[in-house]
Write a protein that holds these residues in place. Structure first.
Motif, PDB file in Angstrom:
ATOM      1  N   VAL A 283       0.746  -1.189   0.058  1.00 28.86           N
ATOM      2  CA  VAL A 283       0.071  -0.040   0.085  1.00 28.86           C
ATOM      3  C   VAL A 283       0.979   0.960   0.092  1.00 28.86           C
ATOM      4  O   VAL A 283       2.220   1.130   0.281  1.00 28.86           O
ATOM      5  CB  VAL A 283      -0.941   0.095   1.291  1.00 28.86           C
ATOM      6  CG1 VAL A 283      -1.881  -0.974   1.054  1.00 28.86           C
ATOM      7  CG2 VAL A 283      -0.016  -0.090   2.629  1.00 28.86           C
ATOM      8  N   LYS A 284       0.451   2.368  -0.499  1.00 29.74           N
ATOM      9  CA  LYS A 284       0.875   3.708  -0.454  1.00 29.74           C
ATOM     10  C   LYS A 284       0.059   4.274   0.568  1.00 29.74           C
ATOM     11  O   LYS A 284      -1.330   4.324   0.862  1.00 29.74           O
ATOM     12  CB  LYS A 284       0.578   4.541  -1.766  1.00 29.74           C
ATOM     13  CG  LYS A 284       1.670   5.634  -1.778  1.00 29.74           C
ATOM     14  CD  LYS A 284       1.359   6.496  -3.104  1.00 29.74           C
ATOM     15  CE  LYS A 284       0.147   7.116  -3.180  1.00 29.74           C
ATOM     16  NZ  LYS A 284       0.218   7.872  -4.322  1.00 29.74           N
ATOM     17  N   LEU A 285       1.119   4.943   1.831  1.00 30.72           N
ATOM     18  CA  LEU A 285       0.509   5.788   2.940  1.00 30.72           C
ATOM     19  C   LEU A 285       0.752   7.228   2.673  1.00 30.72           C
ATOM     20  O   LEU A 285       1.787   7.649   2.255  1.00 30.72           O
ATOM     21  CB  LEU A 285       1.246   5.027   4.047  1.00 30.72           C
ATOM     22  CG  LEU A 285       0.870   3.800   4.486  1.00 30.72           C
ATOM     23  CD1 LEU A 285       2.131   3.267   5.038  1.00 30.72           C
ATOM     24  CD2 LEU A 285      -0.207   3.454   5.029  1.00 30.72           C
ATOM     25  N   GLU A 286       0.087   7.842   3.569  1.00 29.29           N
ATOM     26  CA  GLU A 286       0.303   9.341   3.759  1.00 29.29           C
ATOM     27  C   GLU A 286       0.533   9.564   5.168  1.00 29.29           C
ATOM     28  O   GLU A 286      -0.296   8.976   6.133  1.00 29.29           O
ATOM     29  CB  GLU A 286      -1.125  10.275   3.282  1.00 29.29           C
ATOM     30  CG  GLU A 286      -1.093  10.527   1.707  1.00 29.29           C
ATOM     31  CD  GLU A 286      -2.096  11.311   1.439  1.00 29.29           C
ATOM     32  OE1 GLU A 286      -2.946  11.981   2.184  1.00 29.29           O
ATOM     33  OE2 GLU A 286      -2.173  11.711   0.178  1.00 29.29           O
ATOM     34  N   MET A 287       1.490  10.163   5.396  1.00 29.16           N
ATOM     35  CA  MET A 287       1.872  10.541   7.053  1.00 29.16           C
ATOM     36  C   MET A 287       2.141  11.920   7.251  1.00 29.16           C
ATOM     37  O   MET A 287       2.487  12.501   6.501  1.00 29.16           O
ATOM     38  CB  MET A 287       2.890   9.668   7.521  1.00 29.16           C
ATOM     39  CG  MET A 287       2.754   8.130   7.503  1.00 29.16           C
ATOM     40  SD  MET A 287       4.139   7.112   7.823  1.00 29.16           S
ATOM     41  CE  MET A 287       4.557   7.736   9.465  1.00 29.16           C
ATOM     42  N   THR A 288       1.621  12.545   8.396  1.00 25.79           N
ATOM     43  CA  THR A 288       2.096  13.821   8.749  1.00 25.79           C
ATOM     44  C   THR A 288       3.232  13.812   9.447  1.00 25.79           C
ATOM     45  O   THR A 288       3.729  12.958  10.154  1.00 25.79           O
ATOM     46  CB  THR A 288       0.646  14.552   9.564  1.00 25.79           C
ATOM     47  OG1 THR A 288       0.724  13.716  10.694  1.00 25.79           O
ATOM     48  CG2 THR A 288      -0.505  14.345   8.824  1.00 25.79           C
ATOM     49  N   PRO A 289       3.928  15.134   9.606  1.00 20.53           N
ATOM     50  CA  PRO A 289       5.043  14.975  10.499  1.00 20.53           C
ATOM     51  C   PRO A 289       4.831  15.159  11.963  1.00 20.53           C
ATOM     52  O   PRO A 289       5.728  15.010  12.876  1.00 20.53           O
ATOM     53  CB  PRO A 289       5.659  16.520   9.905  1.00 20.53           C
ATOM     54  CG  PRO A 289       4.449  17.213   9.469  1.00 20.53           C
ATOM     55  CD  PRO A 289       3.551  16.215   8.891  1.00 20.53           C
ATOM     56  N   TYR A 290       3.608  15.317  12.353  1.00 24.25           N
ATOM     57  CA  TYR A 290       3.260  15.502  13.746  1.00 24.25           C
ATOM     58  C   TYR A 290       3.096  13.970  14.491  1.00 24.25           C
ATOM     59  O   TYR A 290       3.488  13.963  15.583  1.00 24.25           O
ATOM     60  CB  TYR A 290       1.820  16.046  13.834  1.00 24.25           C
ATOM     61  CG  TYR A 290       1.948  17.501  13.235  1.00 24.25           C
ATOM     62  CD1 TYR A 290       2.506  18.493  13.767  1.00 24.25           C
ATOM     63  CD2 TYR A 290       1.072  17.717  12.035  1.00 24.25           C
ATOM     64  CE1 TYR A 290       2.776  19.682  13.007  1.00 24.25           C
ATOM     65  CE2 TYR A 290       1.209  18.810  11.534  1.00 24.25           C
ATOM     66  CZ  TYR A 290       1.642  19.961  11.898  1.00 24.25           C
ATOM     67  OH  TYR A 290       1.720  21.172  11.247  1.00 24.25           O
ATOM     68  N   ASP A 291       2.700  13.018  13.801  1.00 23.72           N
ATOM     69  CA  ASP A 291       2.688  11.568  14.535  1.00 23.72           C
ATOM     70  C   ASP A 291       3.146  10.651  13.409  1.00 23.72           C
ATOM     71  O   ASP A 291       2.487  10.300  12.590  1.00 23.72           O
ATOM     72  CB  ASP A 291       1.313  11.462  15.082  1.00 23.72           C
ATOM     73  CG  ASP A 291       1.039  10.208  15.848  1.00 23.72           C
ATOM     74  OD1 ASP A 291       2.120   9.568  16.071  1.00 23.72           O
ATOM     75  OD2 ASP A 291       0.005   9.888  16.134  1.00 23.72           O
ATOM     76  N   SER A 292       4.335   9.831  13.811  1.00 26.05           N
ATOM     77  CA  SER A 292       5.047   9.199  13.155  1.00 26.05           C
ATOM     78  C   SER A 292       4.583   7.548  13.128  1.00 26.05           C
ATOM     79  O   SER A 292       5.170   6.699  12.624  1.00 26.05           O
ATOM     80  CB  SER A 292       6.627   9.283  13.127  1.00 26.05           C
ATOM     81  OG  SER A 292       6.759   8.844  14.507  1.00 26.05           O
ATOM     82  N   THR A 293       3.574   7.759  14.010  1.00 29.68           N
ATOM     83  CA  THR A 293       2.921   5.958  14.465  1.00 29.68           C
ATOM     84  C   THR A 293       1.692   5.894  13.591  1.00 29.68           C
ATOM     85  O   THR A 293       1.145   4.746  13.859  1.00 29.68           O
ATOM     86  CB  THR A 293       2.984   6.062  15.930  1.00 29.68           C
ATOM     87  OG1 THR A 293       1.855   6.932  16.262  1.00 29.68           O
ATOM     88  CG2 THR A 293       3.997   6.176  16.523  1.00 29.68           C
ATOM     89  N   LYS A 294       1.142   6.959  13.044  1.00 27.29           N
ATOM     90  CA  LYS A 294      -0.217   6.676  12.399  1.00 27.29           C
ATOM     91  C   LYS A 294      -0.138   7.538  10.801  1.00 27.29           C
ATOM     92  O   LYS A 294       0.593   8.039  10.647  1.00 27.29           O
ATOM     93  CB  LYS A 294      -1.156   7.503  13.187  1.00 27.29           C
ATOM     94  CG  LYS A 294      -1.393   7.063  14.527  1.00 27.29           C
ATOM     95  CD  LYS A 294      -2.867   7.796  15.067  1.00 27.29           C
ATOM     96  CE  LYS A 294      -2.727   7.020  16.527  1.00 27.29           C
ATOM     97  NZ  LYS A 294      -2.941   8.038  17.604  1.00 27.29           N
ATOM     98  N   GLY A 295      -1.027   6.692  10.033  1.00 31.76           N
ATOM     99  CA  GLY A 295      -1.007   6.837   8.643  1.00 31.76           C
ATOM    100  C   GLY A 295      -2.498   6.782   8.051  1.00 31.76           C
ATOM    101  O   GLY A 295      -3.157   6.293   8.544  1.00 31.76           O
ATOM    102  N   ARG A 296      -2.477   7.038   6.782  1.00 33.25           N
ATOM    103  CA  ARG A 296      -3.909   7.008   6.104  1.00 33.25           C
ATOM    104  C   ARG A 296      -3.448   6.461   4.852  1.00 33.25           C
ATOM    105  O   ARG A 296      -2.500   6.586   4.027  1.00 33.25           O
ATOM    106  CB  ARG A 296      -4.393   8.487   5.700  1.00 33.25           C
ATOM    107  CG  ARG A 296      -5.397   8.328   4.914  1.00 33.25           C
ATOM    108  CD  ARG A 296      -6.160   9.458   4.608  1.00 33.25           C
ATOM    109  NE  ARG A 296      -5.994  10.713   5.368  1.00 33.25           N
ATOM    110  CZ  ARG A 296      -5.482  11.454   5.055  1.00 33.25           C
ATOM    111  NH1 ARG A 296      -4.749  12.003   4.284  1.00 33.25           N
ATOM    112  NH2 ARG A 296      -5.600  12.534   6.158  1.00 33.25           N
ATOM    113  N   ILE A 297      -3.763   5.029   4.346  1.00 34.06           N
ATOM    114  CA  ILE A 297      -3.655   4.276   3.316  1.00 34.06           C
ATOM    115  C   ILE A 297      -4.679   4.912   2.031  1.00 34.06           C
ATOM    116  O   ILE A 297      -5.680   5.162   2.088  1.00 34.06           O
ATOM    117  CB  ILE A 297      -4.097   2.977   3.485  1.00 34.06           C
ATOM    118  CG1 ILE A 297      -3.563   2.423   4.671  1.00 34.06           C
ATOM    119  CG2 ILE A 297      -4.253   1.931   2.339  1.00 34.06           C
ATOM    120  CD1 ILE A 297      -3.960   0.779   4.889  1.00 34.06           C
TER     121      ILE A 297
END
Length: 80
Positions: free
Chosen positions: A53-67
């Motif tokens: 999968v390809k994920l998007e992650m924010t710089p604020y929380d490196s433990t969570k993402g959006r597929i």
């Protein structure tokens, strides 16, 4: 939040959890929790353990993402 702050990563789904949450292992070996994006829910794209999968992650929380994209077998990930 603007899209400029979002970073994209590739990973492999290791397990499916309730409420369309997934445990994903990134290419660098870190494990994160990820949820499906709205478009993937709307079009009922199914994600199974073992999928790339390809994920998007924010710089604020490196433990969570959006597929945001499921990469099919033998297919290169989309580029912008």
């Amino acid at each position: 939040m603007s899209k400029a702050n979002v970073s994209e990563h590739l990973g492999t789904v290791t397990s499916a959890l309730p409420n369309t949450m997934f445990r994903v292992e990134l290419e660098d070996g870190t494990m994160i929790m990820a949820h499906l994006s709205g478009k993937m829910r709307m079009y009922r794209i199914s994600i199974m353990p073992g999928d790339k999968v390809k994920l998007e992650m924010t710089p604020y929380d490196s433990t969570k993402g959006r597929i945001t994209y499921r990469i099919k077998e033998g297919q290169a990930p989309p580029s912008k």
